[in-house]
Scaffold this active site. Structure first.
Site, PDB file in Angstrom:
ATOM      1  N   ASP A 183       0.029   6.783   8.804  1.00  9.68           N
ATOM      2  CA  ASP A 183       0.728   7.717   7.630  1.00  9.68           C
ATOM      3  C   ASP A 183       1.813   8.095   8.331  1.00  9.68           C
ATOM      4  O   ASP A 183       2.075   9.248   7.930  1.00  9.68           O
ATOM      5  CB  ASP A 183      -0.264   8.668   7.513  1.00  9.68           C
ATOM      6  CG  ASP A 183      -0.035   8.754   5.788  1.00  9.68           C
ATOM      7  OD1 ASP A 183      -0.673   9.907   5.530  1.00  9.68           O
ATOM      8  OD2 ASP A 183       0.840   8.243   5.139  1.00  9.68           O
ATOM      9  N   LYS A 186       7.653   5.246   7.156  1.00 12.43           N
ATOM     10  CA  LYS A 186       7.117   3.608   6.518  1.00 12.43           C
ATOM     11  C   LYS A 186       7.824   2.620   7.531  1.00 12.43           C
ATOM     12  O   LYS A 186       7.541   1.560   7.640  1.00 12.43           O
ATOM     13  CB  LYS A 186       7.323   3.393   5.180  1.00 12.43           C
ATOM     14  CG  LYS A 186       6.921   4.519   4.338  1.00 12.43           C
ATOM     15  CD  LYS A 186       5.408   4.765   4.271  1.00 12.43           C
ATOM     16  CE  LYS A 186       5.151   6.382   3.744  1.00 12.43           C
ATOM     17  NZ  LYS A 186       4.378   7.061   4.766  1.00 12.43           N
ATOM     18  N   ASP A 211      -1.025   3.700   4.745  1.00 12.41           N
ATOM     19  CA  ASP A 211      -1.134   4.189   3.540  1.00 12.41           C
ATOM     20  C   ASP A 211       0.502   4.039   3.051  1.00 12.41           C
ATOM     21  O   ASP A 211       1.493   3.750   3.697  1.00 12.41           O
ATOM     22  CB  ASP A 211      -1.287   5.823   3.841  1.00 12.41           C
ATOM     23  CG  ASP A 211      -1.584   6.353   2.472  1.00 12.41           C
ATOM     24  OD1 ASP A 211      -1.389   7.651   2.621  1.00 12.41           O
ATOM     25  OD2 ASP A 211      -1.774   5.895   1.659  1.00 12.41           O
ATOM     26  N   ASN A 212       0.476   4.291   1.767  1.00 14.84           N
ATOM     27  CA  ASN A 212       1.799   4.256   0.988  1.00 14.84           C
ATOM     28  C   ASN A 212       2.350   2.930   1.076  1.00 14.84           C
ATOM     29  O   ASN A 212       3.630   2.998   1.305  1.00 14.84           O
ATOM     30  CB  ASN A 212       2.802   5.358   1.492  1.00 14.84           C
ATOM     31  CG  ASN A 212       2.030   6.764   1.309  1.00 14.84           C
ATOM     32  OD1 ASN A 212       1.802   7.472   2.147  1.00 14.84           O
ATOM     33  ND2 ASN A 212       1.920   6.869   0.129  1.00 14.84           N
ATOM     34  N   GLU A 241      -0.703  10.412  -4.291  1.00  9.94           N
ATOM     35  CA  GLU A 241      -1.520  11.257  -4.055  1.00  9.94           C
ATOM     36  C   GLU A 241      -1.161  12.502  -5.102  1.00  9.94           C
ATOM     37  O   GLU A 241       0.189  12.574  -5.412  1.00  9.94           O
ATOM     38  CB  GLU A 241      -1.401  11.915  -2.610  1.00  9.94           C
ATOM     39  CG  GLU A 241      -0.044  12.042  -2.098  1.00  9.94           C
ATOM     40  CD  GLU A 241       0.465  10.607  -0.998  1.00  9.94           C
ATOM     41  OE1 GLU A 241      -0.441   9.891  -1.198  1.00  9.94           O
ATOM     42  OE2 GLU A 241       1.389  11.268  -0.579  1.00  9.94           O
TER      43      GLU A 241
END
Lengths: 259, 697
Positions: A183, A186, A211-212, A241
């Protein structure tokens, strides 16, 4: 020069854009504008504000109340990009299924996801959490200890991940990671994944959750996944989120090993 | 082991034949058997081959093993049996596909049966008639093959069929239905083009007076300087205006050319004919489509049928296989969506309230756009009064720009508002189509009202010009002095003659300009909104902070409703303007041709399939119904102008008449024998016409 009528004709377009991307505008407002304003007014950074709130509104030693306090603050007061309740539930479920003994977390930020993972760990498991930023790491440390997890369960490493991963085997005596949670930035997903593969820290059946991957998105990471064929992967679709309309996803990878 | 449907005799010699050919080891035994059989049947005379050994003598078996049959050696009953056997084999071949056998067995049986039929069929004709029979059989086979090839050829001749099939396999039937609609429009426009080009433009160009011979065919002296400029030509002025492309060029001479082609009559009838043909075609297509029921009939085991029976085993080409794969996947998605939609249950009151709210918002938007267009049209009339040269290009083309922009942006707003309503995608598409329809209709009629104002203005001008012309002519004759009749006729160059205003050409020009600007807007939107966007997303993605493909802006989806409506309204404008600008069908044909290729390419290259793919089944008649309404509404203004407004005195094929339809009256009186007009006047008695019409309806 251009007549007002032509300018007025663009009004429907403007309305369409505003309505279609309203969630993005709201996100921009909360994550950027409110943050700048509060930074100027209070002088504390966002993570420190979050920590203040959690300190005053949660029960020490109770991970659930800490997580709830975080959620409340992030949805009502300001926006901070923890993993959030919805995706957090997916993460909990994956952890329950996998029951890993050695967990690596890249990017602790405030410690929300660290607490979340530590809460779902089986007995005797150990979580290594890597955080690059000193300030964030300090806050994360306090939060983790507030939640009642001692050094046996959670170890926080304050270094960039691409320096730590090569030393995991030598300094921390890790042979194999059962679960990895990514996380952090990126653009570091792909290099870190390749580092983990290269240093042989993944075994067959190791699970990696990133994530993401859809918003803000890690396109190179996904492209690599599709091409290399080393993983059984799928994307759990959910929403970003603390936001209702923006679609996001978590990628779940299971390492298959080289065939 | 083969099941035995054969008659016993056939089976025997069939088995023998097979064994002879394949194994060849048990000949003796067979021969013994056959001998016994032959003796049983008491065959006589010489025999040639072995398979007919039940008929022939078996001692010749080893002699001639190549399967030739002499039917004259067969007794009638054996012939009969043979014929039965051949018929059975043929039936077997035809019914083979439906049999629940494994593939290998089917193939072996097929081959055997075909060999058998081939071998013995020709031999079935009796004696001397055998050759004729064989010939007949061969011709039948050749004819069937020819028919099959012709069917294949006909399918291959359908234009753009492979393109559309490819699009259908990737994008689903709703996107493909747009292209099928486009192709159908193209065929209609082809006919319209044939009519206007062949019966109106070509006769006038070939047989009418050439350019420059009479005033109406010449660029006036004042405009001559700029008549060849590209800007003027793009606006359809200059040389483009004074050509067969527009109404004003046509001469009102009653019959032209050496075979007395009645030009004005032809012009009028072609105008009426295009409308009549369009009505006929649309209604006939609607009737044909009405037979096809919308959703598929068997609702049980839907997914099982799709899963097990979708694949086509005759595909031999890898690309076709990929397309078929994509098409099956898409059809699964469609079926799943249908299933999901049929299971939804929701909160009725909230949904109803939201739907009412959405409709209210849409009405507000429509009212806003209508008012904006009205405002712009009023402004342009003011500009026209001031003289158009004083204003910039933006201001002169304001009306077109505003109409195009509104036509582009308001549907997007409707789309966004419709997410409030939560309908099934097919129903939502129909609502969307209906709303865009209302928008375009409002725009079009506002445009027409503006045009009517301009027409009235020109007619007032006409009176003034008529007066001026009489003054000018008088001055011309006066100026030649007081000589009497022996004065030579004054030759004035046609370009110098003062000209009357020509409202019909102006109307035609407006329509042509509108269509050109509409086309340009569509193509530019396509290139920028789809292609440029796709290029940016594709090539900037690797150096951008968020994933451009998944988030904003991502690849665009094909907008079925917007495109369908654009097509329908485009056609409406053609129908409206074709009477005053015979070049419109030609222009539209070109436009549709280019559109087909451009959009097919753009869809495959830049668009992604919609996430919720739904079947287009019920939509086809909906498009046709809208087309019919547009046809009616667009021919209404044209008919109104023909019936009420007198034609210009100085231009067009009807100049000098009181009303345009007077040309029919004239033709009836002068070209047909006298009794015909009498009969016609009796027949057109309302008392006779009404019961007739009621009977027909």
């Amino acid at each position: 020069m251009v007549s007002p009528a032509i300018a007025l004709a663009f009004l429907p377009l403007l309305l369409t854009l505003i309505i279609r991307y309203r969630y993005y505008f709201v996100l921009f407002y909360r994550a950027v504008l409110v943050r700048i304003w509060k930074d100027c007014v209070t002088g504390l950074s966002r993570e420190e504000r979050a920590f203040q709130y959690v300190l005053t509104n949660s029960t020490p030693g109770d991970p659930d109340s800490i997580l709830d306090a975080f959620d409340y603050w992030s949805s009502k007061v300001e926006f901070i990009s923890n993993i959030g309740p919805k995706k957090g539930k997916i993460l909990d479920r994956l952890l329950m299924e996998q029951s890993p003994l050695t967990v690596l977390e890249l990017g602790a930020h405030c410690g929300y996801s660290t607490v979340r993972i530590a809460r779902a760990l089986p007995l005797g498991a150990r979580l290594y959490s890597i955080e690059m930023d000193q300030g964030n790491a300090a806050i994360a440390e306090k939060i983790i200890r507030l939640a009642g997890f001692d050094d046996d369960t959670v170890e926080l490493i304050v270094n960039p991940s691409d320096e730590v991963i090569p030393r995991l085997r030598s300094d921390y005596n890790l042979e194999r990671l059962d679960f990895v949670f990514m996380d952090h930035w990126k653009k570091c997903y792909l290099p870190d994944l390749q580092l983990l593969e290269g240093y042989g820290l993944l075994g067959k059946g190791s699970m990696i959750v990133a994530d993401n991957v859809l918003f803000p998105g890690a396109p190179k990471f996904l492209r690599y996944l599709r091409k290399c064929g080393l993983y059984e992967w799928k994307i759990h679709r959910a929403t970003l989120e603390y936001s209702k309309g923006i679609r996001d996803g978590m990628a779940e990878l299971i390492y298959q090993g080289i065939k | 082991p083969h099941p035995s449907y054969f008659s016993p005799g056939v089976e025997d010699f069939q088995e023998n034949h097979k064994r002879e050919k394949h194994y060849g080891k048990r000949r003796n035994g067979d021969r013994q058997q056959n001998k016994r059989e032959n003796q049983r049947r008491k065959r006589s005379s010489k025999s040639v081959s072995e398979p007919e050994t039940s008929e022939d003598g078996d001692d010749e078996e080893e002699v001639n093993n190549d399967g030739e049959v002499r039917p004259e050696l067969l007794s009638p009953e054996e012939l009969e049996k043979l014929k039965e056997a051949v018929d059975e084999k043929k039936k077997l071949i035809q019914s083979l596909r439906g049999k629940p056998w494994p593939m290998k067995q089917k193939l072996v049986t097929l081959r055997e049966s075909q060999l058998f039929v081939e071998k013995y069929e020709g031999a079935l004709g009796k004696g001397k008639g055998r050759k004729l029979y064989a010939y007949k059989v061969m011709m039948t086979k050749k004819w069937m093959k020819f028919q099959r090839d012709f069917e294949n050829f006909k399918t291959a001749c359908i234009p753009w069929e492979m393109k559309i099939k490819e699009i259908e396999s990737h994008f689903g039937s709703s996107v493909a239905s747009y292209f099928i609609f486009l192709r159908w429009m193209y065929s209609i426009n082809m006919i319209l083009f044939g009519l206007t080009f062949g019966l109106v433009m070509v006769p006038e160009a070939l047989m009418g007076r050439p350019y420059g011979s009479i005033p109406r065919k010449t660029v006036p002296r004042a405009e001559e300087a700029g008549a060849m400029d590209f800007a003027v030509l793009w606006d359809f002025g200059g040389y483009a205006q004074y050509s067969v492309l527009f109404y004003g060029y046509y001469n009102n001479q009653r019959a032209i050319g050496w075979f007395k082609f009645r030009m004005p009559l032809s012009y009028f009838l072609v105008g009426v004919g295009t409308v009549a043909y369009s009505y006929m075609v649309v209604i006939r297509t609607m009737a044909r489509n009405a037979n096809e029921s919308g959703i598929g009939d068997d609702n049980s085991f839907n997914f099982s049928w799709k899963m097990f029976t979708s694949w086509d085993y005759l595909i031999g080409n890898p690309e076709t296989a990929d397309n078929k794969f994509a098409s099956i996947t898409t059809s699964f998605k469609e079926a799943i969506l249908e299933e999901q939609e049929s299971r939804k249950d929701d909160n009725i009151h909230l949904t109803r309230f939201l739907r009412v709210l959405a409709n209210f918002l849409v009405l507000c938007c429509l009212a806003g756009s209508g008012y904006l267009i009205y405002f712009v049209v009023r402004r342009s009339q003011k500009f026209a009064l001031d003289g158009l040269e004083n204003h910039s290009w933006w201001e002169r083309n304001e009306v077109n720009m505003v109409m195009s922009l509104l036509g582009m942006f308001c549907p997007m707003l409707f789309d966004v508002i419709s997410t409030l309503e939560n309908y099934h995608p097919r129903v939502a598409l129909q609502w969307q189509l209906g709303r865009i329809f209302a928008l375009f209709l409002g725009n079009l009629y506002t445009f027409i009202i503006a045009l009517m104002d301009a027409i009235n203005l020109k007619r007032k001008e006409e009176k003034v010009v008529k007066y001026n012309i009489t003054m000018w002519e008088a001055s011309l004759y006066n100026g030649t002095g007081s000589e009497n009749s022996t004065a030579p006729p004054i030759t004035i160059h046609p370009a110098d003659v003062p000209r009357g205003p020509c409202w019909e050409t102006m109307v035609g020009q407006e329509f042509v300009r509108l269509i050109i600007s509409d086309t340009m807007t569509t193509y530019i939107t396509l290139l920028i909104g789809d292609f440029l966007r796709a290029v940016l997303v594709r090539f900037l993605n690797h150096c951008w902070c968020w994933d451009l493909e998944a988030g904003f802006p991502s690849y665009s989806e094909f907008d079925v409703s917007g495109n369908v409506l654009g097509l329908i309204f485009n056609q409406g404008m053609i129908w409206m303007g074709a009477f005053y600008a015979p070049c419109l069908p030609a222009l539209n044909l070109l436009r549709l041709h280019v559109s087909m290729y451009l959009q097919c390419w753009a869809v495959m290259c830049c668009n992604v399939p919609q996430e919720r793919v739904f079947k287009a089944s019920g939509s086809n008649n909906f498009y046709m119904a809208m087309l019919l309404v547009i046809l009616f509404l667009s021919t209404l203004p044209a008919i109104y102008t023909i019936v009420t407004i007198p034609p210009s005195f100085d231009c067009g094929p009807f100049s000098g008449k009181n009303r345009m339809f007077d040309v029919i009256q004239e033709t009836l009186e002068s070209d047909f024998p006298a009794w015909f007009s009498k009969v016609f006047s009796y027949a057109s008695n309302p008392g006779l016409v009404l019961p007739f019409i009621l009977l027909m309806v």
